[in-house]
Write a protein that holds these residues in place. Structure first.
Motif, PDB file in Angstrom:
ATOM      1  N   GLU A 193      79.688  66.871  -8.050  1.00 47.68           N
ATOM      2  CA  GLU A 193      78.911  66.556  -6.851  1.00 47.68           C
ATOM      3  C   GLU A 193      77.924  67.698  -6.593  1.00 47.68           C
ATOM      4  OE1 GLU A 193      79.707  63.609  -5.871  1.00 47.68           O
ATOM      5  OE2 GLU A 193      81.836  63.342  -6.292  1.00 47.68           O
ATOM      6  N   PHE A 194      76.657  67.355  -6.440  1.00 53.67           N
ATOM      7  CA  PHE A 194      75.640  68.335  -6.043  1.00 53.67           C
ATOM      8  C   PHE A 194      75.349  68.094  -4.562  1.00 53.67           C
ATOM      9  CE2 PHE A 194      73.239  69.213 -10.307  1.00 53.67           C
ATOM     10  CZ  PHE A 194      74.432  69.648 -10.863  1.00 53.67           C
ATOM     11  N   ILE A 195      75.740  69.042  -3.724  1.00 55.84           N
ATOM     12  CA  ILE A 195      75.649  68.856  -2.279  1.00 55.84           C
ATOM     13  C   ILE A 195      74.447  69.631  -1.739  1.00 55.84           C
ATOM     14  CG2 ILE A 195      76.917  69.066  -0.086  1.00 55.84           C
ATOM     15  CD1 ILE A 195      78.463  67.361  -2.095  1.00 55.84           C
ATOM     16  N   GLY A 196      73.655  68.971  -0.893  1.00 56.67           N
ATOM     17  CA  GLY A 196      72.506  69.638  -0.267  1.00 56.67           C
ATOM     18  C   GLY A 196      71.228  69.480  -1.079  1.00 56.67           C
ATOM     19  N   ARG A 200      73.158  58.759  -5.877  1.00 55.85           N
ATOM     20  CA  ARG A 200      72.845  59.559  -4.694  1.00 55.85           C
ATOM     21  C   ARG A 200      73.564  58.967  -3.479  1.00 55.85           C
ATOM     22  NH1 ARG A 200      69.819  63.300  -2.884  1.00 55.85           N
ATOM     23  NH2 ARG A 200      69.174  63.968  -4.954  1.00 55.85           N
ATOM     24  N   TYR A 201      74.008  59.843  -2.602  1.00 49.89           N
ATOM     25  CA  TYR A 201      74.662  59.360  -1.375  1.00 49.89           C
ATOM     26  C   TYR A 201      74.227  60.237  -0.204  1.00 49.89           C
ATOM     27  CZ  TYR A 201      78.055  62.903  -3.014  1.00 49.89           C
ATOM     28  OH  TYR A 201      78.651  64.061  -3.476  1.00 49.89           O
ATOM     29  N   ASP A 202      73.012  59.996   0.258  1.00 50.71           N
ATOM     30  CA  ASP A 202      72.403  60.864   1.264  1.00 50.71           C
ATOM     31  C   ASP A 202      72.975  60.676   2.672  1.00 50.71           C
ATOM     32  OD1 ASP A 202      70.854  61.947  -0.679  1.00 50.71           O
ATOM     33  OD2 ASP A 202      69.035  60.816  -0.196  1.00 50.71           O
ATOM     34  N   ASN A 203      73.683  59.563   2.911  1.00 52.25           N
ATOM     35  CA  ASN A 203      74.186  59.329   4.282  1.00 52.25           C
ATOM     36  C   ASN A 203      75.678  59.593   4.437  1.00 52.25           C
ATOM     37  OD1 ASN A 203      71.616  58.411   4.883  1.00 52.25           O
ATOM     38  ND2 ASN A 203      72.133  56.301   4.315  1.00 52.25           N
ATOM     39  N   LEU A 204      76.386  59.768   3.324  1.00 52.87           N
ATOM     40  CA  LEU A 204      77.851  59.818   3.409  1.00 52.87           C
ATOM     41  C   LEU A 204      78.371  60.954   4.297  1.00 52.87           C
ATOM     42  CD1 LEU A 204      80.631  58.741   2.431  1.00 52.87           C
ATOM     43  CD2 LEU A 204      80.509  60.420   0.602  1.00 52.87           C
ATOM     44  N   ILE A 251      74.244  64.099  -4.456  1.00 53.20           N
ATOM     45  CA  ILE A 251      74.262  63.191  -5.611  1.00 53.20           C
ATOM     46  C   ILE A 251      75.385  63.618  -6.549  1.00 53.20           C
ATOM     47  CG2 ILE A 251      72.468  64.570  -6.816  1.00 53.20           C
ATOM     48  CD1 ILE A 251      71.508  61.779  -7.974  1.00 53.20           C
ATOM     49  N   GLY A 252      75.980  62.663  -7.250  1.00 53.73           N
ATOM     50  CA  GLY A 252      77.082  63.041  -8.141  1.00 53.73           C
ATOM     51  C   GLY A 252      77.406  61.941  -9.131  1.00 53.73           C
ATOM     52  N   PHE A 253      78.424  62.220  -9.929  1.00 45.80           N
ATOM     53  CA  PHE A 253      78.913  61.200 -10.874  1.00 45.80           C
ATOM     54  C   PHE A 253      80.384  61.450 -11.154  1.00 45.80           C
ATOM     55  CE2 PHE A 253      77.490  64.642 -13.761  1.00 45.80           C
ATOM     56  CZ  PHE A 253      78.614  64.801 -14.563  1.00 45.80           C
ATOM     57  N   ALA A 254      81.035  60.456 -11.742  1.00 39.70           N
ATOM     58  CA  ALA A 254      82.397  60.669 -12.249  1.00 39.70           C
ATOM     59  C   ALA A 254      82.516  60.018 -13.618  1.00 39.70           C
ATOM     60  CB  ALA A 254      83.425  60.095 -11.282  1.00 39.70           C
ATOM     61  N   ILE A 255      83.233  60.724 -14.491  1.00 40.66           N
ATOM     62  CA  ILE A 255      83.487  60.223 -15.850  1.00 40.66           C
ATOM     63  C   ILE A 255      84.968  59.870 -15.930  1.00 40.66           C
ATOM     64  CG2 ILE A 255      83.711  60.985 -18.257  1.00 40.66           C
ATOM     65  CD1 ILE A 255      81.194  62.647 -17.897  1.00 40.66           C
ATOM     66  N   GLY A 256      85.272  58.709 -16.479  1.00 40.48           N
ATOM     67  CA  GLY A 256      86.668  58.296 -16.668  1.00 40.48           C
ATOM     68  C   GLY A 256      87.224  58.956 -17.925  1.00 40.48           C
ATOM     69  N   LEU A 257      88.242  59.804 -17.736  1.00 42.48           N
ATOM     70  CA  LEU A 257      88.713  60.590 -18.889  1.00 42.48           C
ATOM     71  C   LEU A 257      89.436  59.735 -19.935  1.00 42.48           C
ATOM     72  CD1 LEU A 257      89.863  63.956 -17.282  1.00 42.48           C
ATOM     73  CD2 LEU A 257      87.693  63.373 -18.303  1.00 42.48           C
ATOM     74  N   GLU A 258      90.156  58.691 -19.495  1.00 41.49           N
ATOM     75  CA  GLU A 258      90.847  57.844 -20.485  1.00 41.49           C
ATOM     76  C   GLU A 258      89.826  57.219 -21.434  1.00 41.49           C
ATOM     77  OE1 GLU A 258      91.868  58.078 -17.407  1.00 41.49           O
ATOM     78  OE2 GLU A 258      94.000  58.550 -17.651  1.00 41.49           O
ATOM     79  N   ARG A 259      88.710  56.768 -20.864  1.00 38.67           N
ATOM     80  CA  ARG A 259      87.673  56.131 -21.697  1.00 38.67           C
ATOM     81  C   ARG A 259      87.048  57.166 -22.615  1.00 38.67           C
ATOM     82  NH1 ARG A 259      85.401  51.860 -17.132  1.00 38.67           N
ATOM     83  NH2 ARG A 259      87.504  51.234 -16.574  1.00 38.67           N
ATOM     84  N   LEU A 260      86.910  58.367 -22.107  1.00 39.77           N
ATOM     85  CA  LEU A 260      86.351  59.457 -22.916  1.00 39.77           C
ATOM     86  C   LEU A 260      87.261  59.754 -24.107  1.00 39.77           C
ATOM     87  CD1 LEU A 260      83.868  61.058 -22.346  1.00 39.77           C
ATOM     88  CD2 LEU A 260      85.226  62.760 -21.177  1.00 39.77           C
TER      89      LEU A 260
END
Ligand code: HAM
Length: 429
Positions: A130-133, A285-289, A301-310
């Motif tokens: 997550e990149f905050i700000g 991006r999630y500017d209002n959360l 803004i951020g992302f998540a990677i599923g480790l099982e799939r990786l």
């Protein structure tokens, strides 16, 4: 007797499999370190309201998939289905939002009550970033690039990046009005699932897998046409910059993501090598959360990677690992005490040392060292113990006598030199 089994959709990760997991995690952590992203750890268990508010009550995750229960104090608790809402909560609660920019990562188990299949579990693991700000378009590019580079560093093949923009909340509410009007007219032609979504989460209808509904949706209003000039500009710049960086992408106007907090950029990375559960990474991006959860208006803004799939996608070359560098063969009470002391000393080096604890015959212990493909053995028997010394030798096979040395206990310089010359100069990563 009761034969206990794990719960459906959960798995045991066994020692041999974990070698691959650890290799994958190591490569990920190195890339995050180099990108100056810092770790955050939040509890696995949270108040249910956090996810209702953060993810949205109309989403599948909240309405169908959460593991929610009352604790003994009658508080509603939920096993986290994802990490973004928890990170937002932790930053607000700990007063960390006074720092203008933060790059954070987390890794750990998440829980969703979904139908288990290859690459889909009820307890699974995510790496989240997550990149905050960060508001600038360049942070969108930086986050997509980071996800892409992690996957490439792991040697994952056939990657496809799909991008879309969801605009800001004004764009989306304008679109939603027009879309709902269209849905009213076309409701009966849609599949049942999509019809059910009209009241709960109409945007998700765009994401349907139903072929007939997909076809009908081709004539529906497009969110893209409701974007303000500013939102459109942002999206066009992202496309332009991705091209400059030579990161291939395709536009998918139906990519809406399954969580309600997204604004503007949404993206997913799939691999053609995965089956039906092809999405290895999702983000946006999630500017209002943060604001919606009681914090200031802070873009993110951020992302998540599923480790099982990786793990399913990571090649076998990642599986190579050192089993043992030094195997200490020892027998006899004095020898065994000396062997214990020596093993502690050897563990100060970057070497894997295995002390045989079986007390079985020398030949059995040597066979074990052979089986483990130990690179070197140390032999301490009663004779060696009496002389206060041990024999160390490079181990090619049971009969090998190569590179053998007798070293006295306490002669650390001789031991150090031997290890440097014979093992440490060629230690594998
Ligand atoms: P998500 O798309 O729900 O996003 O999940 C991200 C990834 O987690 C998926 O692409 C998939 O690889 C993996 N995943 C999800 N569910 C399962 C499952 N049941 N079994 C195995 N793997 C699964 C999020 O969770 C957002 N929090 C991502 C994010 C971070 N957006 C902004 N910041």
């Amino acid at each position: 007797m009761n034969n206990f089994k794990n719960l459906r959709g959960t798995v045991d990760l066994l020692p041999d499999q974990l070698i691959k997991w650890q290799n994958v995690e190591k490569i990920i952590l190195e890339q995050l370190f180099r990108s100056s992203v810092k770790e955050i750890r939040t509890p696995i268990l949270e108040m249910t309201d956090l996810f209702l508010r953060g993810i949205g009550e109309g989403t599948d995750v909240v309405s169908k998939e959460m593991y929610t229960f009352l604790d003994r104090g009658k508080r509603s608790c939920t096993l986290r289905p994802e990490g973004t809402a928890s990170v937002a909560r932790a930053l607000i609660q700990n007063g960390l939002l006074t720092k203008p920019f933060q790059k954070l990562w987390y890794m750990g188990p998440m829980f969703r009550y979904e139908r288990p299949q290859a690459g889909r579990q009820r307890q699974f693991h995510q790496l989240g970033v997550e990149f905050i700000g960060y508001e600038s378009v360049r942070s969108d590019i930086e986050i997509i690039t980071l996800a892409w580079d992690i996957l490439e560093k792991l040697g994952i093949k056939e990657l496809n990046l799909e991008i879309n923009t969801l605009g800001d909340h004004v764009d989306r509410s304008n679109f939603q009005k027009a879309f709902l009007k269209w849905l009213e007219v076309n409701k009966n032609s849609l599949d049942q699932d999509s019809q059910r979504r009209i009241d709960k989460n109409p945007l998700r209808i765009l994401d349907t897998k139903n072929i007939k509904t997909k076809k009908i949706l081709e004539d529906s209003p497009r969110l893209f046409d409701f974007l303000s000039e500013k939102s459109l500009d942002r999206y066009l710049t992202i496309k332009e910059k991705l091209k400059l960086l030579k990161i291939p992408f395709i536009e998918n106007f139906n990519l809406v993501r399954g969580l309600d907090y997204y604004t503007h950029t949404a993206f997913e990375i799939t691999s053609g090598l995965l089956g039906s559960q092809a999405t290895v990474c999702g983000g946006g991006r999630y500017d209002n959360l943060i604001n919606q959860m009681g914090g200031a208006e802070i873009p993110a803004i951020g992302f998540a990677i599923g480790l099982e799939r990786l793990i399913l996608l990571s090649g076998n070359e990642l599986e190579k690992s050192r089993e043992t560098d030094i195997y200490i063969v020892n027998k006899g009470s004095n020898a065994e005490t000396l062997a214990m002391q020596l093993s502690r000393k050897l563990r100060n080096y970057n070497l894997i040392t295995e002390l045989d604890l079986s007390g079985s015959s020398f030949s059995k212990q040597l066979k074990k060292a052979n089986k483990l493909k130990s690179r070197c053995i140390i032999v301490i028997g009663d004779i060696e113990a009496l002389k206060n010394e041990f024999v160390i030798r490079l181990f090619i096979n049971v009969n090998s006598k190569n590179q053998e040395e007798t070293i006295s206990f306490g002669d650390d310089i001789k031991l150090d030199n031997w290890l440097k010359k014979n093992l440490l100069s060629t230690v594998l990563p």
